[in-house]
Motif scaffolding. Structure first.
Motif, PDB file in Angstrom:
ATOM      1  N   THR A 120       4.613   3.234   3.870  1.00 47.40           N
ATOM      2  CA  THR A 120       4.982   3.305   5.289  1.00 47.40           C
ATOM      3  C   THR A 120       5.076   1.905   5.903  1.00 47.40           C
ATOM      4  O   THR A 120       5.473   1.769   7.063  1.00 47.40           O
ATOM      5  N   GLU A 121       4.724   0.865   5.126  1.00 45.25           N
ATOM      6  CA  GLU A 121       4.936  -0.509   5.585  1.00 45.25           C
ATOM      7  C   GLU A 121       6.429  -0.801   5.715  1.00 45.25           C
ATOM      8  O   GLU A 121       6.830  -1.695   6.463  1.00 45.25           O
TER       9      GLU A 121
ATOM     10  N   LYS B  20      18.400   9.888  -6.673  1.00 39.03           N
ATOM     11  CA  LYS B  20      18.587  10.880  -5.626  1.00 39.03           C
ATOM     12  C   LYS B  20      17.281  11.213  -4.913  1.00 39.03           C
ATOM     13  O   LYS B  20      17.216  12.174  -4.141  1.00 39.03           O
ATOM     14  N   LEU B  21      16.246  10.413  -5.160  1.00 37.47           N
ATOM     15  CA  LEU B  21      14.928  10.669  -4.586  1.00 37.47           C
ATOM     16  C   LEU B  21      14.823   9.949  -3.247  1.00 37.47           C
ATOM     17  O   LEU B  21      14.892   8.728  -3.181  1.00 37.47           O
ATOM     18  N   ARG B  22      14.653  10.694  -2.192  1.00 37.95           N
ATOM     19  CA  ARG B  22      14.620  10.108  -0.847  1.00 37.95           C
ATOM     20  C   ARG B  22      14.000  11.096   0.123  1.00 37.95           C
ATOM     21  O   ARG B  22      13.601  12.183  -0.258  1.00 37.95           O
ATOM     22  N   GLY B  23      13.885  10.707   1.394  1.00 38.83           N
ATOM     23  CA  GLY B  23      13.448  11.625   2.439  1.00 38.83           C
ATOM     24  C   GLY B  23      11.980  11.575   2.784  1.00 38.83           C
ATOM     25  O   GLY B  23      11.506  12.416   3.546  1.00 38.83           O
ATOM     26  N   LEU B  24      11.237  10.593   2.273  1.00 40.96           N
ATOM     27  CA  LEU B  24       9.838  10.426   2.644  1.00 40.96           C
ATOM     28  C   LEU B  24       9.731   9.463   3.839  1.00 40.96           C
ATOM     29  O   LEU B  24      10.673   8.728   4.134  1.00 40.96           O
TER      30      LEU B  24
ATOM     31  N   ASP C  57       0.860  -1.195   0.000  1.00 42.44           N
ATOM     32  CA  ASP C  57       0.000   0.000   0.000  1.00 42.44           C
ATOM     33  C   ASP C  57       0.890   1.236   0.000  1.00 42.44           C
ATOM     34  O   ASP C  57       1.790   1.363   0.845  1.00 42.44           O
ATOM     35  N   CYS C  58       0.673   2.138  -0.938  1.00 43.00           N
ATOM     36  CA  CYS C  58       1.545   3.303  -1.104  1.00 43.00           C
ATOM     37  C   CYS C  58       0.750   4.601  -1.088  1.00 43.00           C
ATOM     38  O   CYS C  58      -0.452   4.632  -1.388  1.00 43.00           O
ATOM     39  N   GLN C  59       1.446   5.676  -0.731  1.00 41.34           N
ATOM     40  CA  GLN C  59       0.910   7.025  -0.795  1.00 41.34           C
ATOM     41  C   GLN C  59       1.692   7.829  -1.815  1.00 41.34           C
ATOM     42  O   GLN C  59       2.873   7.566  -2.062  1.00 41.34           O
ATOM     43  N   LYS C  60       1.043   8.823  -2.385  1.00 35.43           N
ATOM     44  CA  LYS C  60       1.670   9.649  -3.410  1.00 35.43           C
ATOM     45  C   LYS C  60       2.233  10.930  -2.811  1.00 35.43           C
ATOM     46  O   LYS C  60       1.628  11.543  -1.929  1.00 35.43           O
ATOM     47  N   ALA C  61       3.404  11.324  -3.312  1.00 35.83           N
ATOM     48  CA  ALA C  61       4.018  12.598  -2.925  1.00 35.83           C
ATOM     49  C   ALA C  61       4.627  13.230  -4.169  1.00 35.83           C
ATOM     50  O   ALA C  61       4.948  12.534  -5.139  1.00 35.83           O
TER      51      ALA C  61
END
Length: 322
Positions: A219-220, A229-233, A200-204
């Motif tokens: 968040t699982e 380089k995409l990170r920090g969620l 289960d995913c959320q969009k940002a």
């Protein structure tokens, strides 16, 4: 997996991220080709690794299908990329380019053997690569690896130089290497939900160096890591794409096997800085003949494929970051 996730969440949730958006993009009209046969870009170059240092052992490994278009309207290309997340480091790298470089080097390092036993060597190489499944095309033009050191907050980035072959036939190229402070991305969580790789995913969304990125995180697996380089969620990024659809990363598997991963030294390296490298990369696309004199430049027109007047032509330049 649950015990690994708990230990990771205690040590790896960090760095909520952002970076300046840059201008200066070239918009190319018409149907441009690259070079070689006039239809497709040249194969991304090989890098010859000569040494390695153990960085860490992965607590989590994600396999991604990395897709890209060299320019709008081009054919879609893809390759396999990997993300290893350890306790002190994480490493994202072009797995297709890395593993094929490895076998190319092993099998053709002796050119005499290559010419006399080329069919046998190709068969051996194909058998070895089959174990990894379909890897796609050779790899990326815009990155070879991004290593993040969680202790210092810095990243080490390796990019192959598509303009500097150093040997005939199986050419080994120059590795441009630069370090940078990990940029802080200002993510906006939209509240949308979806499923990626059974999670289960959320969009940002965020703006990063001239592109708008969409990311789906779970968040699982509460680890603030992701492709490139995409990170920090507040969770692992399993899918990301820029809003033009030119670049995307989709997770195809997530495992918790304890895999050691390494930092490599290459036969030819050039230490540089991010801005300096981007100026060089841009100039290569603007004046390709001045960097590779044996290149034939072609353009696709309504009359077919024609050789271009290279003195008044530049290759379409749509990098991942500006």
């Amino acid at each position: 997996m649950s015990s690994i996730i708990r230990s990771l969440s205690a040590t790896l949730l960090c760095l909520s991220l952002s970076v300046q958006s840059l201008s200066g993009q070239d918009f190319m009209s018409g149907g441009f080709a690259m070079y070689g046969d006039g239809k497709t870009p040249s194969t991304p170059p090989s890098l010859k690794a000569v040494d390695s240092v153990l960085l860490d052992t992965a607590l989590l490994t994600v396999r991604y299908r990395a897709s890209y278009l060299m320019y709008p309207g081009a054919l879609s290309r893809w390759h396999v990329a990997m993300l290893h997340v350890g306790s002190s480091h994480s490493l994202f790298y072009d797995f297709t380019g890395h593993i094929k470089d490895r076998y190319d080097y092993i099998l053709v390092d002796n050119l005499d053997d290559m010419w006399s036993n080329s069919k046998a060597l190709e068969k051996e190489r194909a058998e070895q690569l089959t174990a990894y499944g379909d890897l796609g095309l050779r790899g990326s033009y815009f990155y070879r690896s991004v290593m993040y050191d969680r202790r210092t907050g810095k990243s080490k980035v390796v990019v192959p130089d598509i303009w500097v072959p150093t040997q005939p036939y199986y050419t080994y190229s120059l590795a441009h290497i630069y370090e940078e402070d990990v940029p802080e991305l200002e993510w906006e969580i939209t509240g949308e939900h979806g499923t990626v790789a059974s999670f289960d995913c959320q969009k940002a969304e965020c703006d990063f160096r001239g592109r708008r990125w969409e990311a789906w995180f779970t968040t699982e697996i509460p680890v603030g890591e992701g492709p490139w380089k995409l990170r920090g969620l507040p969770g692992l990024i399993l899918y990301a794409r820029d809003t033009t659809g030119q670049y995307s990363f989709e997770a195809t598997s997530v495992t918790d096997e304890p895999v050691p991963f390494y930092d490599y030294a290459y036969e030819q390296e050039k230490r540089t800085a991010y801005r300096k490298f981007k100026r060089y990369e841009r100039s290569c696309f603007r004046w390709p003949k001045s960097f590779k004199e044996n290149t034939s430049v072609f353009i696709v027109t309504g009359n077919g494929i024609e050789e271009a007047d290279y003195q008044n032509w530049r290759m379409p330049y749509y990098p991942m970051e500006w």
